[in-house]
Design an enzyme around this catalytic site. Structure first.
Site, PDB file in Angstrom:
ATOM      1  N   GLU A   1       0.239  -3.208   4.651  1.00 38.00           N
ATOM      2  CA  GLU A   1      -0.870  -2.270   4.797  1.00 38.00           C
ATOM      3  C   GLU A   1      -0.919  -1.591   6.167  1.00 38.00           C
ATOM      4  O   GLU A   1      -0.606  -2.218   7.170  1.00 38.00           O
ATOM      5  CB  GLU A   1      -2.190  -3.045   4.680  1.00 38.00           C
TER       6      GLU A   1
ATOM      7  N   SER B   1      -5.685   5.224  -4.218  1.00 44.54           N
ATOM      8  CA  SER B   1      -5.567   6.667  -4.463  1.00 44.54           C
ATOM      9  C   SER B   1      -5.327   6.975  -5.936  1.00 44.54           C
ATOM     10  O   SER B   1      -4.427   6.432  -6.558  1.00 44.54           O
ATOM     11  CB  SER B   1      -4.422   7.248  -3.646  1.00 44.54           C
ATOM     12  N   ARG B   2      -6.147   7.888  -6.439  1.00 41.88           N
ATOM     13  CA  ARG B   2      -5.966   8.334  -7.826  1.00 41.88           C
ATOM     14  C   ARG B   2      -4.784   9.303  -7.937  1.00 41.88           C
ATOM     15  O   ARG B   2      -4.451   9.736  -9.036  1.00 41.88           O
ATOM     16  CB  ARG B   2      -7.262   8.964  -8.342  1.00 41.88           C
ATOM     17  N   ASN B   3      -4.193   9.626  -6.806  1.00 45.02           N
ATOM     18  CA  ASN B   3      -2.987  10.467  -6.805  1.00 45.02           C
ATOM     19  C   ASN B   3      -1.714   9.633  -6.662  1.00 45.02           C
ATOM     20  O   ASN B   3      -0.620  10.190  -6.535  1.00 45.02           O
ATOM     21  CB  ASN B   3      -3.055  11.477  -5.647  1.00 45.02           C
TER      22      ASN B   3
ATOM     23  N   SER C   1     -15.166   7.482   1.257  1.00 49.02           N
ATOM     24  CA  SER C   1     -14.805   8.257   2.453  1.00 49.02           C
ATOM     25  C   SER C   1     -15.791   9.409   2.642  1.00 49.02           C
ATOM     26  O   SER C   1     -16.266   9.663   3.759  1.00 49.02           O
ATOM     27  CB  SER C   1     -13.390   8.834   2.312  1.00 49.02           C
TER      28      SER C   1
ATOM     29  N   LEU D   1     -11.510   5.684   7.732  1.00 54.53           N
ATOM     30  CA  LEU D   1     -11.412   6.147   6.339  1.00 54.53           C
ATOM     31  C   LEU D   1     -10.130   5.667   5.660  1.00 54.53           C
ATOM     32  O   LEU D   1     -10.042   5.677   4.434  1.00 54.53           O
ATOM     33  CB  LEU D   1     -11.445   7.681   6.268  1.00 54.53           C
ATOM     34  N   LYS D   2      -9.146   5.260   6.454  1.00 53.29           N
ATOM     35  CA  LYS D   2      -7.864   4.849   5.866  1.00 53.29           C
ATOM     36  C   LYS D   2      -8.090   3.701   4.886  1.00 53.29           C
ATOM     37  O   LYS D   2      -8.741   2.704   5.224  1.00 53.29           O
ATOM     38  CB  LYS D   2      -6.876   4.417   6.958  1.00 53.29           C
TER      39      LYS D   2
ATOM     40  N   ASP E   1      -0.196   5.085   0.904  1.00 52.06           N
ATOM     41  CA  ASP E   1      -0.488   6.092   1.933  1.00 52.06           C
ATOM     42  C   ASP E   1      -0.389   5.495   3.334  1.00 52.06           C
ATOM     43  O   ASP E   1      -1.109   4.558   3.662  1.00 52.06           O
ATOM     44  CB  ASP E   1      -1.906   6.652   1.738  1.00 52.06           C
TER      45      ASP E   1
ATOM     46  N   ASP F   1       0.885  -1.161   0.000  1.00 49.82           N
ATOM     47  CA  ASP F   1       0.000   0.000   0.000  1.00 49.82           C
ATOM     48  C   ASP F   1       0.927   1.217   0.000  1.00 49.82           C
ATOM     49  O   ASP F   1       2.137   1.095   0.266  1.00 49.82           O
ATOM     50  CB  ASP F   1      -0.870  -0.037   1.261  1.00 49.82           C
TER      51      ASP F   1
ATOM     52  N   LYS G   1     -12.054  18.551  -1.750  1.00 47.17           N
ATOM     53  CA  LYS G   1     -11.110  17.834  -0.861  1.00 47.17           C
ATOM     54  C   LYS G   1      -9.847  17.478  -1.629  1.00 47.17           C
ATOM     55  O   LYS G   1      -8.723  17.636  -1.142  1.00 47.17           O
ATOM     56  CB  LYS G   1     -11.772  16.581  -0.294  1.00 47.17           C
TER      57      LYS G   1
HETATM   58  C1  G6P Z   1      -5.824   5.802   0.117  1.00 44.46           C
HETATM   59  C2  G6P Z   1      -5.960   6.499   1.448  1.00 44.46           C
HETATM   60  C3  G6P Z   1      -7.365   7.011   1.651  1.00 44.46           C
HETATM   61  C4  G6P Z   1      -7.829   7.817   0.441  1.00 44.46           C
HETATM   62  C5  G6P Z   1      -7.768   6.956  -0.802  1.00 44.46           C
HETATM   63  C6  G6P Z   1      -8.197   7.703  -2.071  1.00 44.46           C
HETATM   64  O1  G6P Z   1      -6.394   4.555   0.227  1.00 44.46           O
HETATM   65  O2  G6P Z   1      -5.624   5.628   2.500  1.00 44.46           O
HETATM   66  O3  G6P Z   1      -7.375   7.818   2.803  1.00 44.46           O
HETATM   67  O4  G6P Z   1      -9.155   8.278   0.613  1.00 44.46           O
HETATM   68  O5  G6P Z   1      -6.426   6.505  -0.968  1.00 44.46           O
HETATM   69  O6  G6P Z   1      -7.262   8.679  -2.351  1.00 44.46           O
HETATM   70  P1  G6P Z   1      -7.431   9.788  -3.486  1.00 44.46           P
HETATM   71  O7  G6P Z   1      -6.057  10.374  -3.596  1.00 44.46           O
HETATM   72  O8  G6P Z   1      -7.849   9.082  -4.742  1.00 44.46           O
HETATM   73  O9  G6P Z   1      -8.466  10.742  -3.016  1.00 44.46           O
HETATM   74 MG    MG Z   2      -2.727   3.152   3.616  1.00 46.56          MG
END
Ligand code: G6P
Ligand code: MG
Length: 211
Positions: free
Chosen positions: A170, A117-119, A53, A45-46, A12, A10, A77
């Site tokens: 994770e 995460s899309r980032n 979320s 939310l993690k 984040d 994982d 956000k």
């Molecule tokens: C990870 C984090 C979450 C977050 C998700 C989506 O799983 O643990 O806290 O909401 O990614 O991230 P994003 O960058 O796509 O909003």
């Molecule tokens: Mg994580």
């Protein structure tokens, strides 16, 4: 750990402390909507994707939201989150992260990344570690987020390794559940009382070992 052929990380909260930035961005949004938000709530939310979320946060709001309003809030956000991660660099790698990745490489393991995460691609790039992964799942291609096993199963498939020969790493309850549902071995990173479903729990990646 000799029986394993691949490791799926994982991002984040495991490799870098973006979990803190997600927390700050969600807290600002929640409080603007009159919803109390603290670390305990954030724990749920993690590992949960962006819209999932948002739904969990807005469930405590006194008012209802249209689909358009929700999309606007999710975008807001994400804009705040992107501001918070804009200055990230290799200095933001968590202690032990590079050493863990390099130990897996030296042991001949395939290395995947499974973040919803899309980032994620941007963050990997800022950290300077994109090249350390054999495969990074594109969160945009995943239909069901964690705790569903889809993302870990996709990583295993793309790495060409059977799920029982993979282990996942994770920090989130939902993420550990996703690994276990994929029938992989789960290394939790954090508090063993929180990550009770993991096969073993280490406090951080400095304690990561393939022994
Ligand atoms: C990870 C984090 C979450 C977050 C998700 C989506 O799983 O643990 O806290 O909401 O990614 O991230 P994003 O960058 O796509 O909003
Ligand atoms: Mg994580």
């Amino acid at each position: 750990m000799k029986e394993f052929k691949a490791v799926i990380f994982d991002l984040d909260g495991v490799i870098t402390d973006t979990a803190r930035y997600h927390y700050l961005a969600w807290k600002r949004l929640a409080e603007a909507q009159g919803v109390h938000f603290d670390e305990a709530f954030n724990e749920h939310l993690k590992g949960i994707d962006r819209m999932g979320s948002l739904d969990l946060i807005l469930a405590s709001s006194p008012r209802g939201y249209t689909a358009e309003e929700k999309l606007a809030l999710a975008t807001e956000k994400n804009e705040h989150y992107k501001e918070l991660i804009a200055t990230m660099s290799p200095a933001d790698l968590l202690p032990g992260a590079i050493e863990a990745l390099d130990a897996c490489r030296a042991a001949g393991l395939k290395i995947g990344l499974a973040s919803v995460s899309r980032n994620a691609f941007t963050v990997l790039d800022s950290l300077g570690i994109t090249g350390k992964f054999d495969y990074v799942v594109d969160a945009g291609t995943i239909a069901r987020g964690k705790p569903d096993p889809e993302i870990f199963l996709k990583a295993a498939r793309e790495l060409g390794v059977a799920p029982p020969e993979c282990f996942g790493v994770e920090d989130a309850v939902a993420g550990v559940a996703s690994i276990k549902a994929a029938e992989m071995y789960a290394i939790g990173v954090g508090d063993p009382r929180v990550l009770a479903e993991a096969d073993i729990v280490i406090p951080d990646l400095t304690a990561f070992s393939l022994a």
